[in-house]
Design a protein around this motif. Structure first.
Motif, PDB file in Angstrom:
ATOM      1  N   LEU A 176       0.800  -1.218   0.000  1.00 41.82           N
ATOM      2  CA  LEU A 176       0.000   0.000   0.000  1.00 41.82           C
ATOM      3  C   LEU A 176       0.838   1.276   0.000  1.00 41.82           C
ATOM      4  CD1 LEU A 176      -2.739  -1.021   2.609  1.00 41.82           C
ATOM      5  CD2 LEU A 176      -3.132  -0.534   0.187  1.00 41.82           C
ATOM      6  N   VAL A 177       2.123   1.175   0.319  1.00 42.81           N
ATOM      7  CA  VAL A 177       2.930   2.375   0.522  1.00 42.81           C
ATOM      8  C   VAL A 177       2.904   3.289  -0.700  1.00 42.81           C
ATOM      9  CG1 VAL A 177       5.283   3.236   0.824  1.00 42.81           C
ATOM     10  CG2 VAL A 177       4.428   1.430   2.303  1.00 42.81           C
ATOM     11  N   GLY A 178       3.188   2.745  -1.888  1.00 41.84           N
ATOM     12  CA  GLY A 178       3.242   3.576  -3.079  1.00 41.84           C
ATOM     13  C   GLY A 178       1.928   4.290  -3.355  1.00 41.84           C
ATOM     14  N   GLU A 179       0.807   3.566  -3.257  1.00 43.19           N
ATOM     15  CA  GLU A 179      -0.505   4.169  -3.481  1.00 43.19           C
ATOM     16  C   GLU A 179      -0.782   5.273  -2.478  1.00 43.19           C
ATOM     17  OE1 GLU A 179      -5.243   2.815  -3.718  1.00 43.19           O
ATOM     18  OE2 GLU A 179      -3.702   1.396  -3.043  1.00 43.19           O
ATOM     19  N   LEU A 180      -0.447   5.025  -1.213  1.00 40.48           N
ATOM     20  CA  LEU A 180      -0.723   6.021  -0.172  1.00 40.48           C
ATOM     21  C   LEU A 180       0.156   7.255  -0.324  1.00 40.48           C
ATOM     22  CD1 LEU A 180      -1.285   3.667   2.875  1.00 40.48           C
ATOM     23  CD2 LEU A 180      -2.924   5.330   1.972  1.00 40.48           C
ATOM     24  N   HIS A 441      10.858   6.109 -13.796  1.00 42.23           N
ATOM     25  CA  HIS A 441       9.507   5.847 -13.285  1.00 42.23           C
ATOM     26  C   HIS A 441       9.452   4.496 -12.586  1.00 42.23           C
ATOM     27  CE1 HIS A 441       5.221   5.586 -12.989  1.00 42.23           C
ATOM     28  NE2 HIS A 441       5.108   4.675 -13.934  1.00 42.23           N
ATOM     29  N   ALA A 442      10.047   3.476 -13.194  1.00 43.61           N
ATOM     30  CA  ALA A 442      10.056   2.141 -12.593  1.00 43.61           C
ATOM     31  C   ALA A 442      10.827   2.143 -11.283  1.00 43.61           C
ATOM     32  CB  ALA A 442      10.672   1.143 -13.569  1.00 43.61           C
ATOM     33  N   SER A 443      11.941   2.883 -11.233  1.00 42.28           N
ATOM     34  CA  SER A 443      12.742   2.944 -10.011  1.00 42.28           C
ATOM     35  C   SER A 443      11.958   3.576  -8.872  1.00 42.28           C
ATOM     36  CB  SER A 443      14.027   3.729 -10.272  1.00 42.28           C
ATOM     37  OG  SER A 443      14.786   3.870  -9.091  1.00 42.28           O
ATOM     38  N   LEU A 444      11.213   4.651  -9.177  1.00 46.45           N
ATOM     39  CA  LEU A 444      10.405   5.292  -8.144  1.00 46.45           C
ATOM     40  C   LEU A 444       9.334   4.338  -7.620  1.00 46.45           C
ATOM     41  CD1 LEU A 444       9.978   8.832  -9.745  1.00 46.45           C
ATOM     42  CD2 LEU A 444      11.330   8.264  -7.725  1.00 46.45           C
ATOM     43  N   ALA A 445       8.729   3.572  -8.527  1.00 46.38           N
ATOM     44  CA  ALA A 445       7.714   2.606  -8.106  1.00 46.38           C
ATOM     45  C   ALA A 445       8.318   1.542  -7.189  1.00 46.38           C
ATOM     46  CB  ALA A 445       7.083   1.952  -9.340  1.00 46.38           C
ATOM     47  N   VAL A 450       8.992  -1.571  -2.380  1.00 45.40           N
ATOM     48  CA  VAL A 450       9.928  -2.486  -1.723  1.00 45.40           C
ATOM     49  C   VAL A 450      10.954  -1.747  -0.861  1.00 45.40           C
ATOM     50  CG1 VAL A 450      11.525  -4.406  -2.128  1.00 45.40           C
ATOM     51  CG2 VAL A 450       9.619  -4.039  -3.681  1.00 45.40           C
ATOM     52  N   GLY A 451      11.180  -0.463  -1.176  1.00 48.62           N
ATOM     53  CA  GLY A 451      12.159   0.296  -0.405  1.00 48.62           C
ATOM     54  C   GLY A 451      13.586   0.079  -0.850  1.00 48.62           C
ATOM     55  N   PRO A 518       1.089   0.406 -12.916  1.00 50.68           N
ATOM     56  CA  PRO A 518      -0.024   1.350 -12.968  1.00 50.68           C
ATOM     57  C   PRO A 518      -1.195   0.739 -13.718  1.00 50.68           C
ATOM     58  CG  PRO A 518       2.045   2.389 -13.639  1.00 50.68           C
ATOM     59  CD  PRO A 518       2.296   0.907 -13.556  1.00 50.68           C
ATOM     60  N   ARG A 519      -2.421   1.099 -13.328  1.00 47.80           N
ATOM     61  CA  ARG A 519      -3.588   0.471 -13.952  1.00 47.80           C
ATOM     62  C   ARG A 519      -3.682   0.797 -15.433  1.00 47.80           C
ATOM     63  NH1 ARG A 519      -7.120   2.252  -8.877  1.00 47.80           N
ATOM     64  NH2 ARG A 519      -6.702   0.496  -7.541  1.00 47.80           N
ATOM     65  N   ASP A 520      -3.172   1.967 -15.833  1.00 48.13           N
ATOM     66  CA  ASP A 520      -3.297   2.349 -17.239  1.00 48.13           C
ATOM     67  C   ASP A 520      -1.954   2.331 -17.947  1.00 48.13           C
ATOM     68  OD1 ASP A 520      -2.156   4.412 -15.880  1.00 48.13           O
ATOM     69  OD2 ASP A 520      -3.295   6.004 -16.870  1.00 48.13           O
ATOM     70  N   VAL A 521      -1.025   1.449 -17.470  1.00 51.11           N
ATOM     71  CA  VAL A 521       0.327   1.472 -18.026  1.00 51.11           C
ATOM     72  C   VAL A 521       0.319   1.145 -19.515  1.00 51.11           C
ATOM     73  CG1 VAL A 521       0.822  -0.943 -17.498  1.00 51.11           C
ATOM     74  CG2 VAL A 521       2.698   0.674 -17.705  1.00 51.11           C
TER      75      VAL A 521
END
Length: 531
Positions: A176-180, A441-445, A450-451, A518-521
């Motif tokens: 949940l971390v990324g979404e929050l 973008h992938a790195s930020l996700a 995962v941290g 992402p849902r719309d990737v």
């Protein structure tokens, strides 16, 4: 029977598909009726809302014409009735997405209040899945729409908060971390999102980041609005500082079959099992994972030796594991039964020698087609965690690339090794830019979920270029081609399996939603493994 939708652009679905509506005035008339579904809306109110309190003398006739045109367009299932002093649209709950949303959220809230977080999460997730975008998006600038849109957005956010509460109760804080983080940044005044983010970070072992999230929230509230955080948010900060034991997720006592987050390692031979366990072992050491090891044999005479070998391996594994060996005439079907019976999230299988054929071998194809869990095909070369420069993930943003990225990130985190993302160099002759933005973008996700950090590596857009780029990899994790049904694993993955110096894993993402994608990737860059 027509279906009416306002949780997104206004839309009506008939038996033959979407019904084309008329211009803004007609769409607005229908929207006003839908916002008051099963209630009478007077002609005067319709006129006022359509003309922003400046109705012309012909307003009554204009309203009547819009209603008449709507009835013709929507046919006998329009639901529009004349009721003094105006009109109403009568719909069953299943005909109207807002009614369905309200029913599902009420049921989800009730389940959550009764302590059934799993059912609450499912119902609230189903409710939120009805949203196709901002409500009444095509009418957002109409004068009548402002207040209703705000109300609809408010009930969506309230349902979202409850769904996150349910998932926190289920121990899904890491995912949940990324979404929050996105929600807290977008909705600064909704302190519940800040509170949930702090809790998710703390439960993920990221106490300092949880406190930093509080400081960011307080700074935004005080500097922009002159407000101090609520007492509840301040109290949560104090509880995190003192590592209050009550902040830990309350996990019900369950049997091992109900624990979830299971990893299934499967092989049809002892040598292949060693390669699979070299990858599965570190993943199974992560919190909340359980490892199930299955050895499939074709002849009952092999069974005693397989059982004895599994017993030895179980004794060698650092983490707790369950093991089983059995005979099978249908390897793929039996693996799928295990996946379903034990609610497995990831199944790792050794790659057969003929995996580079097209189409794929039947057992592999069956597993990829029908597994509800992610599937990782582990190459014959066993990973040596003492060698190489870490986990390398060739990444182009395609569907299964995201599953491979998540797999690789967890693997790097568990093994304590670097994570590198490989993307394409620029190709000026073809007008293609490099993939650095996609990799960022992938790195930020990855960092949000995962941290762990992920460094970029750009390579030539060819099999040779990729092999050169991963020359120093400990293990390469690549996403499965989207065209695997007709083309097998493809040229690039075939080159990885046959020529890469290190171990190779090919991942197919299952139908369950992952934590990263992402849902719309969409793939926006030139680097791709679709060959």
């Amino acid at each position: 029977m027509n279906e009416f939708r306002i949780l997104g652009p206004l839309e009506v679905l008939g038996e033959q598909g979407p019904i084309e509506l008329g211009g803004p005035m007609q769409r607005a008339t229908l929207a006003i009726l839908l916002l008051n579904v099963n209630r009478v809306v007077s002609v005067d109110r319709l006129a006022d809302e359509l003309y922003a309190d400046a109705a012309p003398v012909t307003a009554l006739k204009q309203v009547q014409r819009q209603i008449s045109d709507l009835r013709k367009m929507l046919g006998p299932d329009s639901g529009i009735e004349t009721r003094s002093p105006g009109y109403t649209i009568r719909l069953a709950p299943e005909q109207f997405d807002l009614s369905a949303f309200e029913r599902l959220t009420a049921d989800g809230s009730e389940a959550l209040a009764a302590g059934d977080a799993q059912r609450g999460s499912e119902l609230l997730g189903e409710a939120l899945g009805l949203w196709r975008g901002p409500p009444l998006a095509d009418l957002a600038y109409e004068s009548f729409a402002g207040t209703p849109i705000e109300r609809l957005e408010e009930i969506r956010l309230a349902a979202l908060e409850q769904r996150i509460d349910a998932e926190l109760a289920l121990g899904r804080h890491v995912e949940l971390v990324g979404e929050l983080q996105e929600l807290a940044a977008e909705h600064v005044l909704r302190e519940r999102f800040h509170e949930q983010l702090m809790l998710a970070l703390y439960r993920s072992g990221r106490q300092a980041e949880a406190l930093e999230a509080y400081r960011r929230a307080r700074l935004a509230l005080t500097e922009d609005f002159g407000l101090e955080p609520s007492p509840a948010l301040q109290q949560l900060e104090r509880r995190i500082l003192t590592q209050d034991a009550s902040l830990a997720v309350e996990r019900p006592s369950v049997t091992s079959a109900d624990q979830g987050r299971g990893l299934l390692a499967v092989s049809t031979d002892e040598g292949g099992l060693g390669s699979v366990l070299a990858v599965a072992g570190p993943l199974a050491s992560l919190p909340g994972r359980e490892l199930i090891v299955a050895r499939l044999v074709g002849d009952e005479r092999e069974l005693p030796g397989a059982v004895a070998a599994l017993d030895n391996r179980r004794a060698e594994l650092v983490q707790t594991a369950r093991t089983a060996a059995f005979t099978t005439d249908e390897p793929a079907a039996d693996v799928l039964r295990l996946v379903t019976a034990y609610d497995v999230e990831l199944v790792l299988v050794n790659t057969p020698a003929d995996v580079d054929s097209a189409p794929l071998p039947p057992d592999v194809a069956t597993l990829l087609e029908h597994s509800p869990a992610d599937v990782a095909l582990v190459g014959a070369k066993a990973v040596d965690w003492a060698e190489g420069s870490g986990v390398f993930v060739p990444f182009g943003g395609a569907e299964h690339d995201w599953a491979a990225l998540e797999f690789g990130a967890w693997l790097a985190s568990a093994a304590g090794t670097p994570l590198r993302l490989v993307g394409g160099r620029a190709d000026p002759e073809r007008g293609r830019r490099d993939a650095s933005r996609l990799l960022a973008h992938a790195s930020l996700a990855v960092q949000g979920l995962v941290g762990v950090g992920a460094s970029p590596l750009l390579a030539a857009l060819s099999a040779d270029g990729l092999i050169e780029a991963v020359e120093d990899a400990t293990i390469v994790v690549a996403g499965m081609s989207g065209r695997w049904r007709s083309e097998g694993i493809g040229e690039i993955r075939r080159a990885l399996l046959n020529r890469a110096p290190g171990a190779v894993v090919i991942v197919r993402g299952g139908p369950r939603p992952g934590g990263l994608a992402p849902r719309d990737v969409r793939t926006r860059f030139s680097w791709s493994l679709e060959v």
